[in-house]
Design a protein around this motif. Structure first.
Motif, PDB file in Angstrom:
ATOM      1  N   VAL A 249      49.381  55.772  45.855  1.00 23.97           N
ATOM      2  CA  VAL A 249      49.474  54.605  46.375  1.00 23.97           C
ATOM      3  C   VAL A 249      48.373  54.205  47.416  1.00 23.97           C
ATOM      4  O   VAL A 249      47.845  53.025  47.250  1.00 23.97           O
ATOM      5  CB  VAL A 249      50.813  54.669  47.563  1.00 23.97           C
ATOM      6  CG1 VAL A 249      50.956  53.236  48.337  1.00 23.97           C
ATOM      7  CG2 VAL A 249      52.399  55.009  46.815  1.00 23.97           C
ATOM      8  N   ILE A 250      47.751  55.102  47.872  1.00 24.11           N
ATOM      9  CA  ILE A 250      46.475  54.881  48.796  1.00 24.11           C
ATOM     10  C   ILE A 250      45.569  54.088  47.789  1.00 24.11           C
ATOM     11  O   ILE A 250      44.679  53.215  47.838  1.00 24.11           O
ATOM     12  CB  ILE A 250      46.012  55.973  49.441  1.00 24.11           C
ATOM     13  CG1 ILE A 250      47.243  56.233  50.670  1.00 24.11           C
ATOM     14  CG2 ILE A 250      44.753  55.823  50.114  1.00 24.11           C
ATOM     15  CD1 ILE A 250      46.827  57.461  51.314  1.00 24.11           C
ATOM     16  N   GLY A 251      45.398  54.947  46.609  1.00 21.36           N
ATOM     17  CA  GLY A 251      44.460  54.290  45.498  1.00 21.36           C
ATOM     18  C   GLY A 251      44.527  53.304  45.073  1.00 21.36           C
ATOM     19  O   GLY A 251      43.880  52.370  44.811  1.00 21.36           O
ATOM     20  N   SER A 252      46.023  52.790  44.885  1.00 20.98           N
ATOM     21  CA  SER A 252      46.310  51.136  44.654  1.00 20.98           C
ATOM     22  C   SER A 252      45.899  50.335  45.691  1.00 20.98           C
ATOM     23  O   SER A 252      45.354  49.259  45.223  1.00 20.98           O
ATOM     24  CB  SER A 252      47.805  51.154  44.218  1.00 20.98           C
ATOM     25  OG  SER A 252      48.135  49.880  44.211  1.00 20.98           O
ATOM     26  N   VAL A 253      46.270  50.628  46.969  1.00 12.61           N
ATOM     27  CA  VAL A 253      45.705  49.748  47.881  1.00 12.61           C
ATOM     28  C   VAL A 253      44.117  49.670  48.179  1.00 12.61           C
ATOM     29  O   VAL A 253      43.737  48.453  48.168  1.00 12.61           O
ATOM     30  CB  VAL A 253      46.194  50.356  49.607  1.00 12.61           C
ATOM     31  CG1 VAL A 253      45.485  49.682  50.546  1.00 12.61           C
ATOM     32  CG2 VAL A 253      47.729  50.247  49.447  1.00 12.61           C
ATOM     33  N   LEU A 254      43.453  50.637  48.004  1.00 19.06           N
ATOM     34  CA  LEU A 254      41.875  50.702  47.955  1.00 19.06           C
ATOM     35  C   LEU A 254      41.629  49.835  46.495  1.00 19.06           C
ATOM     36  O   LEU A 254      40.548  49.145  46.837  1.00 19.06           O
ATOM     37  CB  LEU A 254      41.407  52.164  47.906  1.00 19.06           C
ATOM     38  CG  LEU A 254      41.515  52.955  49.140  1.00 19.06           C
ATOM     39  CD1 LEU A 254      41.132  54.672  48.891  1.00 19.06           C
ATOM     40  CD2 LEU A 254      41.074  52.343  50.281  1.00 19.06           C
ATOM     41  N   SER A 255      42.003  50.023  45.509  1.00 22.67           N
ATOM     42  CA  SER A 255      41.343  49.122  44.437  1.00 22.67           C
ATOM     43  C   SER A 255      42.028  47.710  44.611  1.00 22.67           C
ATOM     44  O   SER A 255      41.047  47.000  44.317  1.00 22.67           O
ATOM     45  CB  SER A 255      42.584  49.535  43.242  1.00 22.67           C
ATOM     46  OG  SER A 255      41.886  50.660  42.636  1.00 22.67           O
ATOM     47  N   ASP A 256      42.929  47.206  45.324  1.00 20.48           N
ATOM     48  CA  ASP A 256      43.356  45.926  45.597  1.00 20.48           C
ATOM     49  C   ASP A 256      42.326  45.310  46.650  1.00 20.48           C
ATOM     50  O   ASP A 256      41.723  44.321  46.674  1.00 20.48           O
ATOM     51  CB  ASP A 256      44.605  45.807  46.004  1.00 20.48           C
ATOM     52  CG  ASP A 256      44.929  44.375  46.376  1.00 20.48           C
ATOM     53  OD1 ASP A 256      44.886  43.329  45.470  1.00 20.48           O
ATOM     54  OD2 ASP A 256      45.801  44.287  47.285  1.00 20.48           O
TER      55      ASP A 256
ATOM     56  N   ALA B 250      39.199  46.285  47.118  1.00 19.13           N
ATOM     57  CA  ALA B 250      38.042  46.409  46.375  1.00 19.13           C
ATOM     58  C   ALA B 250      37.825  45.020  45.445  1.00 19.13           C
ATOM     59  O   ALA B 250      36.778  44.241  45.370  1.00 19.13           O
ATOM     60  CB  ALA B 250      37.622  47.553  45.386  1.00 19.13           C
ATOM     61  N   ARG B 251      39.051  44.811  44.860  1.00 17.67           N
ATOM     62  CA  ARG B 251      39.004  43.395  44.282  1.00 17.67           C
ATOM     63  C   ARG B 251      38.962  42.115  45.135  1.00 17.67           C
ATOM     64  O   ARG B 251      38.190  41.409  44.756  1.00 17.67           O
ATOM     65  CB  ARG B 251      40.307  43.220  43.290  1.00 17.67           C
ATOM     66  CG  ARG B 251      40.488  44.010  41.802  1.00 17.67           C
ATOM     67  CD  ARG B 251      41.764  43.868  41.154  1.00 17.67           C
ATOM     68  NE  ARG B 251      42.686  44.162  41.922  1.00 17.67           N
ATOM     69  CZ  ARG B 251      43.469  45.167  41.789  1.00 17.67           C
ATOM     70  NH1 ARG B 251      42.796  46.398  41.258  1.00 17.67           N
ATOM     71  NH2 ARG B 251      44.505  45.531  42.301  1.00 17.67           N
ATOM     72  N   GLN B 252      39.589  42.297  46.339  1.00 16.84           N
ATOM     73  CA  GLN B 252      39.408  41.332  47.199  1.00 16.84           C
ATOM     74  C   GLN B 252      38.022  41.242  47.584  1.00 16.84           C
ATOM     75  O   GLN B 252      37.369  40.016  47.944  1.00 16.84           O
ATOM     76  CB  GLN B 252      40.430  41.382  48.435  1.00 16.84           C
ATOM     77  CG  GLN B 252      42.011  41.211  48.081  1.00 16.84           C
ATOM     78  CD  GLN B 252      42.691  41.700  49.099  1.00 16.84           C
ATOM     79  OE1 GLN B 252      42.306  41.745  50.229  1.00 16.84           O
ATOM     80  NE2 GLN B 252      43.888  41.738  48.885  1.00 16.84           N
TER      81      GLN B 252
ATOM     82  N   THR C  43      32.034  36.659  45.552  1.00 20.17           N
ATOM     83  CA  THR C  43      31.853  35.668  44.624  1.00 20.17           C
ATOM     84  C   THR C  43      32.045  34.219  45.191  1.00 20.17           C
ATOM     85  O   THR C  43      31.248  33.311  45.019  1.00 20.17           O
ATOM     86  CB  THR C  43      33.045  35.721  43.377  1.00 20.17           C
ATOM     87  OG1 THR C  43      32.887  36.883  42.679  1.00 20.17           O
ATOM     88  CG2 THR C  43      32.992  34.455  42.537  1.00 20.17           C
ATOM     89  N   MET C  44      33.096  34.130  46.330  1.00 25.15           N
ATOM     90  CA  MET C  44      33.264  33.154  46.893  1.00 25.15           C
ATOM     91  C   MET C  44      31.852  32.567  47.998  1.00 25.15           C
ATOM     92  O   MET C  44      31.463  31.517  48.179  1.00 25.15           O
ATOM     93  CB  MET C  44      34.438  33.108  47.986  1.00 25.15           C
ATOM     94  CG  MET C  44      35.659  33.128  47.151  1.00 25.15           C
ATOM     95  SD  MET C  44      37.281  33.504  48.086  1.00 25.15           S
ATOM     96  CE  MET C  44      37.110  32.777  49.631  1.00 25.15           C
TER      97      MET C  44
ATOM     98  N   MET D 258      34.790  45.724  55.089  1.00 19.72           N
ATOM     99  CA  MET D 258      35.635  46.123  54.237  1.00 19.72           C
ATOM    100  C   MET D 258      35.249  47.346  53.346  1.00 19.72           C
ATOM    101  O   MET D 258      35.855  48.159  53.239  1.00 19.72           O
ATOM    102  CB  MET D 258      35.795  44.922  53.254  1.00 19.72           C
ATOM    103  CG  MET D 258      36.746  43.796  53.755  1.00 19.72           C
ATOM    104  SD  MET D 258      36.913  42.326  52.547  1.00 19.72           S
ATOM    105  CE  MET D 258      37.892  43.090  51.439  1.00 19.72           C
ATOM    106  N   ARG D 259      33.964  47.346  53.182  1.00 21.51           N
ATOM    107  CA  ARG D 259      33.179  48.524  52.420  1.00 21.51           C
ATOM    108  C   ARG D 259      33.211  49.768  53.313  1.00 21.51           C
ATOM    109  O   ARG D 259      33.796  50.747  52.813  1.00 21.51           O
ATOM    110  CB  ARG D 259      31.787  48.140  51.945  1.00 21.51           C
ATOM    111  CG  ARG D 259      31.563  47.146  50.887  1.00 21.51           C
ATOM    112  CD  ARG D 259      30.297  47.033  50.397  1.00 21.51           C
ATOM    113  NE  ARG D 259      30.208  46.107  49.270  1.00 21.51           N
ATOM    114  CZ  ARG D 259      29.276  45.304  49.229  1.00 21.51           C
ATOM    115  NH1 ARG D 259      28.393  45.111  50.085  1.00 21.51           N
ATOM    116  NH2 ARG D 259      29.373  44.305  48.115  1.00 21.51           N
TER     117      ARG D 259
END
Length: 152
Positions: free
Chosen positions: A27-34, A36-38, A44-45, A88-89
């Motif tokens: 679950v923590i890995g999923s949050v971290l991946s999300d 990182a995508r953000q 990009t923005m 964020m990083r």
């Protein structure tokens, strides 16, 4: 165990009154991946914003407008985006480090428990059963009953 580590998603993390915590690495890995995508989206923005400001300045064909847009882009927007990106990083790195520490500590505790259990079992196997045999008792124990009285 202080930290219960789950390998599959389960109930939401919780803390008990005694200080036990459930940590679900997936679950923590999923949050971290999300996150990182953000973070990539924010970068990009920021690049798109920089390009748009440069295009507007070029289209205006007036140095005061170009100067103001450049200042706005450089000192306000890009600086703010850089601060957000850096935070964020840093947070991603910190959370990843904490999860790795918890996983390592849990593995070390489990390893220590297995080793100690094996050593205890081995120690019991090595005991000589005849070294100190238990004394069979027939009748009441000494000091407890009539058999301890001297015979007259």
């Amino acid at each position: 165990m202080k930290f219960d580590m789950h390998q599959t998603p389960g109930p939401p993390p919780s803390a008990g009154g005694e200080g036990n915590f459930d940590v679900t690495p997936s679950v923590i890995g999923s949050v971290l991946s999300d996150v990182a995508r953000q973070s990539e989206t924010n970068e990009t923005m920021a690049r798109a914003l920089e390009t748009a400001a440069a295009n507007i300045a070029s289209a205006a064909q007036a140095w005061p407008v170009a100067e103001q847009l450049s200042g706005l882009n450089t000192y306000v927007l890009q600086r703010s985006m850089l601060i957000i990106e850096t935070r964020m990083r840093n947070n991603i790195t910190a959370v990843t480090d904490v999860v790795n520490i918890l996983l390592t500590a849990d593995q070390e505790m489990s390893g220590t428990a297995r080793t100690s259990s094996a050593q205890a079992a081995q120690a019991a196997i090595m005991d000589d059963p005849l070294a100190n045999p238990p004394t069979p008792r027939h009748g009441p124990a000494p000091g407890c009953g009539s058999s301890d009285r001297p015979v007259r």
